[in-house]
Design a protein around this motif. Structure first.
Motif, mmCIF file in Angstrom:
data_model
loop_
_atom_site.group_PDB
_atom_site.id
_atom_site.type_symbol
_atom_site.label_atom_id
_atom_site.label_comp_id
_atom_site.label_asym_id
_atom_site.label_seq_id
_atom_site.Cartn_x
_atom_site.Cartn_y
_atom_site.Cartn_z
ATOM 1 N N ARG A 1 0.826 -1.207 0.000
ATOM 2 C CA ARG A 1 0.000 0.000 0.000
ATOM 3 C C ARG A 1 0.866 1.266 0.000
ATOM 4 O O ARG A 1 0.590 2.204 -0.758
ATOM 5 N N GLN A 2 1.900 1.272 0.854
ATOM 6 C CA GLN A 2 2.741 2.466 0.930
ATOM 7 C C GLN A 2 3.528 2.682 -0.364
ATOM 8 O O GLN A 2 3.704 3.821 -0.812
ATOM 9 N N LEU A 3 4.000 1.619 -0.977
ATOM 10 C CA LEU A 3 4.751 1.754 -2.231
ATOM 11 C C LEU A 3 3.853 2.242 -3.362
ATOM 12 O O LEU A 3 4.294 3.005 -4.230
ATOM 13 N N LEU A 4 2.607 1.837 -3.355
ATOM 14 C CA LEU A 4 1.671 2.312 -4.387
ATOM 15 C C LEU A 4 1.380 3.800 -4.239
ATOM 16 O O LEU A 4 1.000 4.469 -5.208
ATOM 17 N N LYS A 5 1.565 4.336 -3.031
ATOM 18 C CA LYS A 5 1.334 5.769 -2.797
ATOM 19 C C LYS A 5 2.587 6.605 -3.005
ATOM 20 O O LYS A 5 2.510 7.838 -3.087
ATOM 21 N N LEU A 6 3.747 5.956 -3.083
ATOM 22 C CA LEU A 6 5.022 6.671 -3.142
ATOM 23 C C LEU A 6 5.169 7.463 -4.442
ATOM 24 O O LEU A 6 4.956 6.937 -5.531
ATOM 25 N N ARG A 7 5.572 8.724 -4.316
ATOM 26 C CA ARG A 7 5.795 9.593 -5.481
ATOM 27 C C ARG A 7 7.273 9.975 -5.588
ATOM 28 O O ARG A 7 7.957 10.135 -4.577
ATOM 29 N N PHE A 8 7.727 10.183 -6.818
ATOM 30 C CA PHE A 8 9.099 10.612 -7.132
ATOM 31 C C PHE A 8 8.970 12.010 -7.740
ATOM 32 O O PHE A 8 8.498 12.159 -8.862
ATOM 33 N N TYR A 9 9.354 13.053 -6.959
ATOM 34 C CA TYR A 9 9.137 14.446 -7.363
ATOM 35 C C TYR A 9 10.352 15.029 -8.093
ATOM 36 O O TYR A 9 11.494 14.608 -7.869
ATOM 37 N N ASN A 10 10.082 16.041 -8.927
ATOM 38 C CA ASN A 10 11.167 16.750 -9.607
ATOM 39 C C ASN A 10 11.776 17.804 -8.685
ATOM 40 O O ASN A 10 11.340 17.998 -7.548
ATOM 41 N N GLN A 11 12.804 18.490 -9.189
ATOM 42 C CA GLN A 11 13.538 19.445 -8.372
ATOM 43 C C GLN A 11 12.661 20.600 -7.914
ATOM 44 O O GLN A 11 12.821 21.122 -6.809
ATOM 45 N N GLU A 12 11.710 20.976 -8.745
ATOM 46 C CA GLU A 12 10.811 22.082 -8.393
ATOM 47 C C GLU A 12 9.693 21.646 -7.448
ATOM 48 O O GLU A 12 8.902 22.475 -6.993
ATOM 49 N N GLN A 13 9.604 20.343 -7.188
ATOM 50 C CA GLN A 13 8.617 19.766 -6.273
ATOM 51 C C GLN A 13 7.182 20.006 -6.743
ATOM 52 O O GLN A 13 6.263 20.218 -5.944
ATOM 53 N N THR A 14 6.995 19.950 -8.046
ATOM 54 C CA THR A 14 5.658 20.166 -8.611
ATOM 55 C C THR A 14 5.200 19.018 -9.503
ATOM 56 O O THR A 14 4.008 18.784 -9.661
ATOM 57 N N GLN A 15 6.144 18.316 -10.103
ATOM 58 C CA GLN A 15 5.831 17.236 -11.041
ATOM 59 C C GLN A 15 6.326 15.915 -10.449
ATOM 60 O O GLN A 15 7.380 15.854 -9.826
ATOM 61 N N TYR A 16 5.540 14.838 -10.659
ATOM 62 C CA TYR A 16 5.909 13.573 -10.022
ATOM 63 C C TYR A 16 5.506 12.391 -10.899
ATOM 64 O O TYR A 16 4.708 12.508 -11.837
ATOM 65 N N VAL A 17 6.061 11.248 -10.543
ATOM 66 C CA VAL A 17 5.671 9.976 -11.120
ATOM 67 C C VAL A 17 5.496 9.004 -9.969
ATOM 68 O O VAL A 17 6.126 9.151 -8.911
ATOM 69 N N TYR A 18 4.609 8.022 -10.144
ATOM 70 C CA TYR A 18 4.462 6.937 -9.172
ATOM 71 C C TYR A 18 5.373 5.795 -9.612
ATOM 72 O O TYR A 18 5.001 4.996 -10.472
ATOM 73 N N PRO A 19 6.580 5.657 -9.041
ATOM 74 C CA PRO A 19 7.534 4.678 -9.566
ATOM 75 C C PRO A 19 7.085 3.231 -9.425
ATOM 76 O O PRO A 19 7.242 2.436 -10.353
ATOM 77 N N PHE A 20 6.518 2.877 -8.276
ATOM 78 C CA PHE A 20 6.152 1.474 -8.072
ATOM 79 C C PHE A 20 4.988 1.067 -8.969
ATOM 80 O O PHE A 20 4.942 -0.064 -9.466
#
Length: 702
Positions: A130-149
């Motif tokens: 559950r926690q890995l499904l919620k994990l986000r990988f943010y960019n340097q500006e902290q505005t854009q993300y991807v869900y890696p898992f």
């Protein structure tokens, strides 16, 4: 996470093999600290940070203590970074609600939804999934993300199996800047993976297609050719140390050939260039010997050869300079003139490769905690891949997006920190989930969801049996048991060697007591002539590779074996010595046995307690428990049992059972049953003395 960082689901300041054991302990320590200091802030407070890490050092042996305790606060900060990353606490180290539920067996995490129930994951697996499904990988500006898992699940759901070097290409292609089109292209490339083609050709094809589609996935340095040429024009490297260079050059060199973990490593980089330059000026044997020595240092191999060798061996014990030059004719380090920019790019590539290997190892260990990712012999795959593939196709599940990092990761009311099940996290409503499952059941060729669950369970059971027969043959199980028996040896060097053997042959992801449960289960499988289902018998949590992770939680016993329709065997494993068995094993073993007996009134329940040594009082009390009225620990209204049957054996006695070809689980159980009936029907006082040992001997005489 930052845009230029490589994806890492772990944390470099928390390099562990035993995450499943250590993370809950760290979290419990942090939670108690926060309870004791309710109004105290963590950030900017070195006192409480140091207090946290000092507590870890003083109350556990998980972390090696340094003689320098002045850095306790720094270690407290870095040690908890992994807890923040996984959403177990906020950046201010406030333990999240979902983590509190996970630690508290009374409140517990949210009950499994229909999807989770279908795949039959244990509590710890569910929590990490559950926690890995919620994990986000943010960019340097902290505005854009991807869900890696989520993206990893998508990639592995379209490729049946993927070797580690190929999986690595996809894993590190995941960046926060991925657009929806880039994500679709990545999945398209993964779906075209064909392991029947030559491995090298397939890897190069994928590497080329990913680099063309996602240029950010390729390592690049921030120095130009002119920058590098200017750097090397400022110094002839005649001085053997950086100390003899100008401050300007030192700063330039350190920023170019960097190592943020060790200043000593940067000095070794300089020394390598010193001997390299000297040797290229004058091909003398003395300098060559020094160049060889420095080039074989781990720091140099890691930085300039991705962990391999910088130079080819000439295979001659007394070879000279010319043989060395002939063997390394194509080496970029020996070209005239030296192409320093090529060496710099090799450095960038090597550092990147070393970092990738480190990050992938940490990340794969974290992913295995979910129970759905496997990494067996360097081959990554996804358990229940058809289910996950359809689940992600049936509904538009977000894989990337735009949102504030502060809103998502700094607000303790964020969904990252609250308790949700998989269908909640993936945005499925109850009605939509029902429609999906009805459709999936229909396409799976079974009549009901219950049938599908049984089908999944049968697949898992068959896979676990295959694992046992291939990885844990009976003779190996006996060897492992012998080493487990030495876990509490008075000679600590013997105990340490034994523990290393056990972890090397089973798993390094958990502790020896948990491994003992796992191996005891397998031993009983062999004693049962391979007729029982060892996978459903275990109450402990396994990782995606079906290796043990953590003990059974709550009120369940260690291993519950459905021996037949009318017989259930409860196996309880312990490595407590005689002094602690009375305090630590009497109550829980009797409680587990009582609950199981009352919950199964139509079955004969036999408990077997196995330990490296048996305390005589413990064995006697277990024996006496057959004549005591006992009540269920949680169902007070349930009819009590008029006794429970518990028989204690040592690990060495278990080994003799396995070595006796005429002995089986059924014979052992029959003899124990006869003994218990004798005790129950005894008119006079029982015979004592060496009663347990004589009964063990009689089993071999059957």
């Amino acid at each position: 996470m930052r845009q230029k960082q490589l994806l890492n689901l772990g944390d470099t300041s928390f390099r562990r093999h035993d995450y499943a054991t250590v993370l809950p302990y760290c979290l419990t320590t942090l939670l108690q600290l926060r309870i004791d200091n309710k109004e105290v802030f963590w950030n900017g407070n070195p006192t409480i940070q140091a207090e946290y890490y000092k507590s870890l050092l003083d109350n556990s042996d998980f972390f090696a203590e340094s003689s320098d305790r002045s850095r306790l606060s720094q270690r407290g900060r870095t040690n908890t970074d992994i807890l923040v990353k996984l959403g177990l606490c906020t950046p201010d180290r406030v333990v999240s609600q979902v983590a509190k539920n996970w630690l508290d067996t009374k409140s517990d995490i949210k009950q499994p939804d229909q999807i989770e129930d279908l795949v039959g994951l244990k509590k710890d697996n569910l929590f990490y999934l559950r926690q890995l499904l919620k994990l986000r990988f943010y960019n340097q500006e902290q505005t854009q993300y991807v869900y890696p898992f989520r993206l990893i699940i998508k990639i592995l759901s379209v490729a049946e199996q993927m070797p580690q070097d190929v999986f690595s290409l996809f894993f590190f292609a995941i960046t926060p800047s991925l657009s929806r089109d880039s994500i679709n292209r990545l999945i398209e490339i993964a779906s075209a993976y064909d392991n029947s083609r030559p491995a090298k050709d397939e890897k190069e094809r994928i590497k080329k297609e990913i680099s063309e589609s996602i240029p950010d996935s390729c390592p690049t340095g921030d120095k130009t050719r002119n920058d590098i040429n200017e750097l090397f024009s400022k110094n002839d490297f005649n001085f053997p140390t950086l100390d003899g260079c100008s401050d300007t050059f030192i700063n330039l060199f350190k920023s170019t050939f960097y190592n943020r973990k060790s200043s000593n490593a940067v000095s070794e980089y300089y020394l390598f260039f010193h001997f390299l330059m000297l040797f290229n000026k004058a091909h003398d044997s003395q300098t060559l010997a020094r160049l060889k020595r420095i080039s074989n240092r781990p720091s140099i191999r890691s930085a300039f050869a991705a962990g391999g060798r910088l130079f080819q061996s000439d295979n001659q014990p007394h070879s000279g300079v010319q043989q060395f030059l002939d063997a390394n004719r194509s080496s970029i380090y020996l070209q005239q003139p030296i192409d320093f920019y090529a060496i710099y790019m090799r450095f960038i590539y090597s550092k990147n490769e070393s970092l990738r290997a480190e990050y992938l190892d940490m990340s794969s260990r974290i992913m295995l905690l979910s129970g759905i990712i496997t990494n067996i012999s360097g081959q990554f795959s996804l358990r229940y891949s058809k289910l996950w593939k359809k689940l992600f196709e049936y509904h538009d599940i977000p894989l990337n997006g735009l949102d504030s990092y502060k809103v998502y990761e700094q607000d303790e009311n964020s969904i990252l920190y609250i308790d949700q099940s998989v269908i909640d996290i993936l945005g499925y409503s109850t009605d939509l989930c029902k429609l999906f499952l009805d459709d999936f059941v229909d396409k799976s060729g079974v009549a009901t969801l219950k049938d599908l669950k049984q089908q999944f369970q049968n697949i898992q059971s068959d896979q676990f049996k295959d694992l046992i027969l291939s990885e844990f043959p009976k003779n190996k199980v006996i060897d492992i048991l012998r080493k487990i028996d030495q876990h509490n040896d008075k000679d600590r060097s013997v105990a340490r060697r034994a523990d290393r053997y056990v972890k090397r042959n089973v798993t390094d992801a958990t502790d020896i007591p948990t491994i003992f449960e796992y191996i005891l289960n397998i031993a009983w499988f062999y004693l049962s002539n391979e007729t029982i289902d060892p996978f459903t018998s275990m109450n402990l949590t396994c990782d995606g590779n079906m290796r043990p992770l953590s003990h059974a939680s709550g009120g369940a016993g260690d291993i519950e074996v459905r021996q037949s329709d009318s017989v259930i065997v409860l196996l309880e494993a312990s490595l407590m010595n005689g002094n602690t068995q009375k305090r630590g094993e009497l109550e829980p073993v009797i409680r587990h046995s009582t609950n199981l007996t009352i919950d199964n009134p139509d079955c004969c329940v036999q408990t077997i307690f196995c330990s490296n040594a048996i305390d005589s009082d413990v064995a006697n009390i277990y024996r006496a428990a057959s004549n005591i009225e006992l009540y269920h620990s949680s169902r007070k209204e349930a009819t009590p049992t008029d006794g429970v049957d518990i028989f204690a054996i040592t690990i060495q006695e278990l080994i003799t059972f396995l070595n006796d070809d005429h002995l089986s689980a059924n014979i052992i159980l029959q003899k124990i049953y006869e003994f218990s009936q004798q005790d129950r029907n005894a008119v006079n006082r029982w015979e004592w003395g060496d009663w347990r040992e004589s009964r063990i001997r009689s089993m071999h005489e059957s």
